[in-house]
Design an enzyme around this catalytic site. Sequence first.
Site, PDB file in Angstrom:
ATOM      1  N   GLU A   1     -19.840  -0.264  22.242  1.00 61.05           N
ATOM      2  CA  GLU A   1     -20.817  -0.116  21.154  1.00 61.05           C
ATOM      3  C   GLU A   1     -21.579   1.204  21.201  1.00 61.05           C
ATOM      4  OE1 GLU A   1     -21.833  -4.701  19.930  1.00 61.05           O
ATOM      5  OE2 GLU A   1     -22.832  -3.886  21.723  1.00 61.05           O
TER       6      GLU A   1
ATOM      7  N   TYR B   1       0.828  -1.199   0.000  1.00 55.85           N
ATOM      8  CA  TYR B   1       0.000   0.000   0.000  1.00 55.85           C
ATOM      9  C   TYR B   1       0.869   1.259   0.000  1.00 55.85           C
ATOM     10  CZ  TYR B   1      -3.286  -3.556   1.681  1.00 55.85           C
ATOM     11  OH  TYR B   1      -4.042  -4.682   1.819  1.00 55.85           O
TER      12      TYR B   1
END
Length: 405
Positions: A384, A310
């Site tokens: 969460e 990358y």
Amino acid sequence: MTALKTATTLKEKIQQLANDFHADVVAIRRHLHQNPELSYEEVQTGQYIAAQLEAMGIPYEHGVADNGVVGLIHGRNGSSKVVALRADIDALPITEANEVPYKSKNEGVMHACGHDVHTSSLLGAARILNTLRDEFDGTIKLIFQPAEERLPGGASIMIKEGVLENPRPESILGQHVHPPLQAGKIGIKAGQYMASADELYMTVTGKGGHGALPMDCIDPIVITAHIITALQQIVSRNANPGTPTVLTFGQIASTGGATNVIPNEVKLKGTFRTMDERWRFDAHQRMKKMAESIAEGMGGRCELDIRVGYPVLHNHEALTHKTRARAEAYLGKENVVELPIRMTAEDFAYYSQEMPACFYRLGTGNPAKGITSPIHTNTFDVDEDCLALSTGLMAWLALQELEEA
């Protein structure tokens, strides 16, 4: 939706929708977490994403780069401007150690890098944006990308298959979980942010024999030791001190060998990372020449295979400064922090080479809840509560970008 009608600003509408949809986004995240799939194998994940978009009535294409999904949300004037949002969907070859109701069902595979959070967040943002499609001009392109974790990277494949065309976005945004940052915050950095990453595979060949008779051998272990030491000098003596550069060998293994046996061959695996593309490829040539010359000078042979990975991830300065200001308006200035550069790598970098891009970090940690494990570990998890922020913020940033002429 009665309460939605009383909201007086776009920001309030988005925040309310993010809270309304939070439980559903958590359920999506848990489904994905329980059913992880490795890079290039995300068949069921792609089908699940497509089904979610289908249920929302969002047109999509499934099968880009095999398992990728691309959706389009058209506003009132869909051709006026296009902004892309990206999430990666693959998991890692890690056996989960967490004892949670949503623990991975696929032995040896785990969403230990938070791609379940990225995907569920983008699906949540899509739901918000689709609900508000009569209130904005332009088009949102949703990119659910496979295979971020393995070369050549799903981003490069999707780009080759035309994901940034028809329609072509003017900019692209992405986010990534960041456990060191408290849930409720994000981090951002303009300019060079993440390193290029190349894989090194080296084979050093000598002549094996009895360890007590080295004069009859060409010791590849000694040659390897000289090569490793010398290659580090390329970093310390050839790299610009102002250019972060890392060379690491993470694996060394010999073919044969024992306490009293010199092997014939040594194999190494490593990584080379930097923040400058020109120096990156100059360093490749220097490493090859040095390694081969040292081995030859000591009577052996060295083959160095450098697999280009990358590129450097560059956060477009103007877009990133605007994104920061918009995030501060949405979250409060105290909840947006400046990040340092990272020598880790991300294939979102391919998008950043093609158009203005901004890749920011989503806080997911919560020490009070015992959620502190780093990514790529078998105990990684997230608070969460971050999913209400991640969905709303991404929708807000996209609409703010669309609204700018």
